[in-house]
Scaffold this active site. Structure first.
Site, PDB file in Angstrom:
ATOM      1  N   GLU A  87       0.843  -1.202   0.000  1.00 12.18           N
ATOM      2  CA  GLU A  87       0.000   0.000   0.000  1.00 12.18           C
ATOM      3  C   GLU A  87       0.879   1.252   0.000  1.00 12.18           C
ATOM      4  O   GLU A  87       2.019   1.221   0.489  1.00 12.18           O
ATOM      5  CB  GLU A  87      -0.894  -0.018   1.260  1.00 12.18           C
ATOM      6  CG  GLU A  87      -1.818   1.195   1.369  1.00 12.18           C
ATOM      7  CD  GLU A  87      -2.953   1.016   2.378  1.00 12.18           C
ATOM      8  OE1 GLU A  87      -2.942   0.014   3.110  1.00 12.18           O
ATOM      9  OE2 GLU A  87      -3.844   1.888   2.415  1.00 12.18           O
ATOM     10  N   ASN A 116     -12.488  -1.176  -1.000  1.00 15.09           N
ATOM     11  CA  ASN A 116     -11.800  -1.778   0.139  1.00 15.09           C
ATOM     12  C   ASN A 116     -12.491  -1.345   1.421  1.00 15.09           C
ATOM     13  O   ASN A 116     -12.816  -0.153   1.574  1.00 15.09           O
ATOM     14  CB  ASN A 116     -10.330  -1.311   0.179  1.00 15.09           C
ATOM     15  CG  ASN A 116      -9.641  -1.684   1.482  1.00 15.09           C
ATOM     16  OD1 ASN A 116      -9.324  -2.846   1.709  1.00 15.09           O
ATOM     17  ND2 ASN A 116      -9.421  -0.701   2.355  1.00 15.09           N
ATOM     18  N   GLU A 117     -12.719  -2.271   2.311  1.00 17.69           N
ATOM     19  CA  GLU A 117     -13.337  -1.957   3.610  1.00 17.69           C
ATOM     20  C   GLU A 117     -14.464  -0.927   3.427  1.00 17.69           C
ATOM     21  O   GLU A 117     -14.465   0.146   4.043  1.00 17.69           O
ATOM     22  CB  GLU A 117     -12.288  -1.506   4.634  1.00 17.69           C
ATOM     23  CG  GLU A 117     -11.285  -2.612   4.910  1.00 17.69           C
ATOM     24  CD  GLU A 117     -10.408  -2.424   6.147  1.00 17.69           C
ATOM     25  OE1 GLU A 117     -10.388  -1.329   6.730  1.00 17.69           O
ATOM     26  OE2 GLU A 117      -9.743  -3.412   6.531  1.00 17.69           O
ATOM     27  N   TYR A 150      -7.038  -8.833  11.439  1.00 13.67           N
ATOM     28  CA  TYR A 150      -5.715  -8.592  12.019  1.00 13.67           C
ATOM     29  C   TYR A 150      -5.671  -9.165  13.429  1.00 13.67           C
ATOM     30  O   TYR A 150      -6.672  -9.116  14.158  1.00 13.67           O
ATOM     31  CB  TYR A 150      -5.432  -7.085  12.087  1.00 13.67           C
ATOM     32  CG  TYR A 150      -5.120  -6.482  10.727  1.00 13.67           C
ATOM     33  CD1 TYR A 150      -3.848  -6.588  10.179  1.00 13.67           C
ATOM     34  CD2 TYR A 150      -6.104  -5.820   9.982  1.00 13.67           C
ATOM     35  CE1 TYR A 150      -3.543  -6.041   8.930  1.00 13.67           C
ATOM     36  CE2 TYR A 150      -5.809  -5.274   8.732  1.00 13.67           C
ATOM     37  CZ  TYR A 150      -4.523  -5.392   8.215  1.00 13.67           C
ATOM     38  OH  TYR A 150      -4.230  -4.870   6.984  1.00 13.67           O
ATOM     39  N   GLU A 157      -6.367  -9.128   3.669  1.00 12.01           N
ATOM     40  CA  GLU A 157      -5.510  -8.464   4.665  1.00 12.01           C
ATOM     41  C   GLU A 157      -5.480  -9.336   5.903  1.00 12.01           C
ATOM     42  O   GLU A 157      -6.539  -9.629   6.478  1.00 12.01           O
ATOM     43  CB  GLU A 157      -6.030  -7.062   5.003  1.00 12.01           C
ATOM     44  CG  GLU A 157      -5.826  -6.078   3.868  1.00 12.01           C
ATOM     45  CD  GLU A 157      -6.187  -4.642   4.221  1.00 12.01           C
ATOM     46  OE1 GLU A 157      -6.060  -4.258   5.415  1.00 12.01           O
ATOM     47  OE2 GLU A 157      -6.608  -3.913   3.303  1.00 12.01           O
ATOM     48  N   GLN A 190       1.868  -6.116   5.660  1.00  8.34           N
ATOM     49  CA  GLN A 190       2.091  -5.766   4.285  1.00  8.34           C
ATOM     50  C   GLN A 190       3.511  -6.170   3.902  1.00  8.34           C
ATOM     51  O   GLN A 190       4.280  -6.580   4.764  1.00  8.34           O
ATOM     52  CB  GLN A 190       1.882  -4.269   4.094  1.00  8.34           C
ATOM     53  CG  GLN A 190       0.440  -3.827   4.392  1.00  8.34           C
ATOM     54  CD  GLN A 190       0.143  -2.420   3.915  1.00  8.34           C
ATOM     55  OE1 GLN A 190       0.947  -1.759   3.282  1.00  8.34           O
ATOM     56  NE2 GLN A 190      -1.059  -1.922   4.261  1.00  8.34           N
TER      57      GLN A 190
END
Ligand code: AHR
Length: 523
Positions: free
Chosen positions: A56, A203-204, A272, A327, A376
């Site tokens: 990113e 995204n999201e 996460y 992710e 990432q």
């Protein structure tokens, strides 16, 4: 695919079949696990895209980490660092997602093409408020993917973009005929299209991508996807809907219900391993309590992919659609003295174990999980590479990704695992995770993690029909859970040959040291 029978007590209760093979190797107090290799009813391939990455425009992931500019004294091709590319190639990276993340829904791709001196700037509002000069754009990214041998996965801007903008991006990178966007691409120096298959539609969307409800986003998705054209068989689109955050099952259910399946190829999921969003704790120098709490959060992935898959099974029983965990990783406090918006964190043995455990979970759910992207790639969150100007180091997570790449596109061997728990304070997590596969050359590979911080655990694997004369293995471990590679000590944590297994009368016994990751190949 994976059945885990937990046992937190000291004496393992094994079935009669297993007892026959194991009786003489076990004592009542032994810390032991057992893995049964199962026949595969329906063959399942572990999609290599499970080993995907994510880059990113965030902190120094792109600028400094991957891209230093054509004029840099750091060796590069077209501004992309040679050292980083060579290290990444060894991972056999199959797939790379870009340009975000939250950044993707602020990104306007036309700002990143053409003469670099004339590109407009923007403020990276999500990540540190820094000025983005757009010098790394579509051509830079797609050419870098070609160099890496990785498939690109472009995340389209739904939050602040337009349907036309995304539609034109697809045409720009994929159309081989005569069209306004193909003409523009050629003027910018690229004759042939890149044929990008993988596209994220936002995204999201529930958060930084526009704070939408699932119902509203499903409608937006339908509109955007309608104008994303398949220009050729070589560029068949694989469209991925912005997915749920962790346990938001309603989100997945709504997308599966409201989006016609002919317009959708994958549904995303983000998770996460964070102890507490307001008190994440340090990336190094953490306590054992924090170690256990992080791994508990990481182990939640097993439940998440099981439950999201069950919803998908309801709407898509033939499993045509992929669950895309685009992710995942550990998220801690940033390193002292670094920009809080840059998400720069160290990477320790905890991260190695977290990665090994998570990849085992993905492999064992490969019937539905067909893509995943570690967050990432460089200098951000659970990075595989850290850079400091001209210096570069490989993190413990890098080594796990490299050790596990034997599973890419291999046939999954379903398993039953009987494991003791790792118990610390309030946390209790299965100590051993395992996955196994047979590759195209017929070789069997087994990857194991022991997350217990103190105990060596003997893992008994009766090989049954599988004939093996021996094994080769590698292990990743270190003296302390908190150990990491630094620019001063770049090889403190590195894989070593593993000789801690025995193979006798068809029984493989693997002595897994505390907090370790092992890969074995049967010979
Ligand atoms: O990976 C960092 C950020 O985490 C991403 O930009 C976003 O999608 C997620 O919230």
């Amino acid at each position: 695919m994976l059945a885990i029978m937990k046992n937190s007590g000291k004496v393992l209760l094994l079935s009669a079949v297993l007892m026959a093979g194991l009786a003489e190797t076990k004592s009542a107090n032994a810390q032991e696990a057992t893995v049964q290799l199962q026949p595969s009813a329906t063959p399942v391939v572990i999609n290599k895209n499970i080993y995907g990455h994510f880059a990113e425009h965030l902190g120094t992931c792109i600028y400094g980490g991957l891209y230093v500019g054509e004029k840099s004294s750091i060796p590069n091709i077209d501004g992309v660092r040679n050292d980083v590319v060579e290290a990444l190639k060894k991972l056999k990276i199959p797939l790379l997602r870009w340009p975000g993340g939250c950044f993707a829904d602020t990104y306007h791709w036309k700002d990143g093409i053409g003469d670099k001196a004339k590109r407009p700037t923007m403020i990276n509002t999500w990540w540190g408020g820094v000025t983005e000069d757009n010098s790394f754009g579509t051509h830079d990214f797609l050419n870098m993917c070609e160099r890496l041998g990785a498939e690109p996965y472009l995340a389209g801007n739904v939050g602040s973009g337009t349907v036309q903008e995304l539609s034109e991006w697809v045409q720009y990178v994929n159309f081989d005929g005569s069209s306004p966007m193909a003409k523009l691409r050629k003027e910018n120096g690229r004759d042939t299209p890149w044929n990008v298959h993988y596209w994220g539609v936002g995204n999201e969307a529930w958060g930084c991508g526009g704070n939408m409800t699932a119902e509203y986003y499903a409608n937006e998705y339908r509109k955007y996807a309608t104008f994303m054209n398949n220009y050729s068989d070589k560029a068949k689109l694989f469209r991925i809907a912005s997915g749920a955050s962790s346990g938001d099952y309603k989100w997945t259910e709504t997308l599966l219900r409201d989006i016609p399946h002919g317009m959708l190829e994958g549904v995303a999921l983000h998770h996460y391993a964070v102890i507490d969003w307001n008190a994440k704790g340090p990336a190094s120098g953490f306590t054992e309590e924090q170690y256990a709490a992080t791994l508990k959060q990481a182990y939640l992935m097993e439940e998440l992919v099981t439950k999201h898959s069950a919803i998908m099974d309801k709407y898509d029983p033939k499993k045509k659609l992929a669950l895309v965990v685009d992710e995942w990783g550990g998220w801690y406090d940033v390193e002292a003295g670094t920009n809080p918006g840059f998400l720069f964190q160290q990477n320790s043995i905890r991260d190695a174990v977290l990665a090994g455990m998570t990849l085992n979970i993905f492999n064992n759910h490969a019937d539905r999980v067909r893509m995943a992207n570690l967050a990432q790639m460089v200098n951000v969150l659970q990075a595989v590479i850290l850079t400091d100007k001209a210096k570069m180091i490989l993190t413990p997570t890098y080594h796990v990704m490299e050790m596990y790449n034997v599973h890419q596109d291999a046939n999954l061997i379903p398993l039953k695992v009987l494991t003791p728990d790792y118990v610390f304070g309030k946390e209790s997590i299965p100590a051993i995770t395992v996955s196994a596969s047979t590759d195209k050359a017929g070789k069997t590979h087994i990857t194991l993690t022991n997350i217990d911080a103190h105990k060596t655990i003997a893992v008994n694997i009766p090989l049954g029909e599988r004939k093996a004369n021996g094994y080769t293995g590698r292990i990743l471990q270190s003296a302390k859970l908190q150990d990491y590679n630094s620019f001063e000590q770049p090889n403190k944590v590195a894989p070593a040959a593993f000789t801690g297994a025995t193979l006798k009368n068809g029984l493989l016994i693997v002595k897994m040291p505390a907090a370790s990751v092992v890969v074995l190949t049967l010979n």
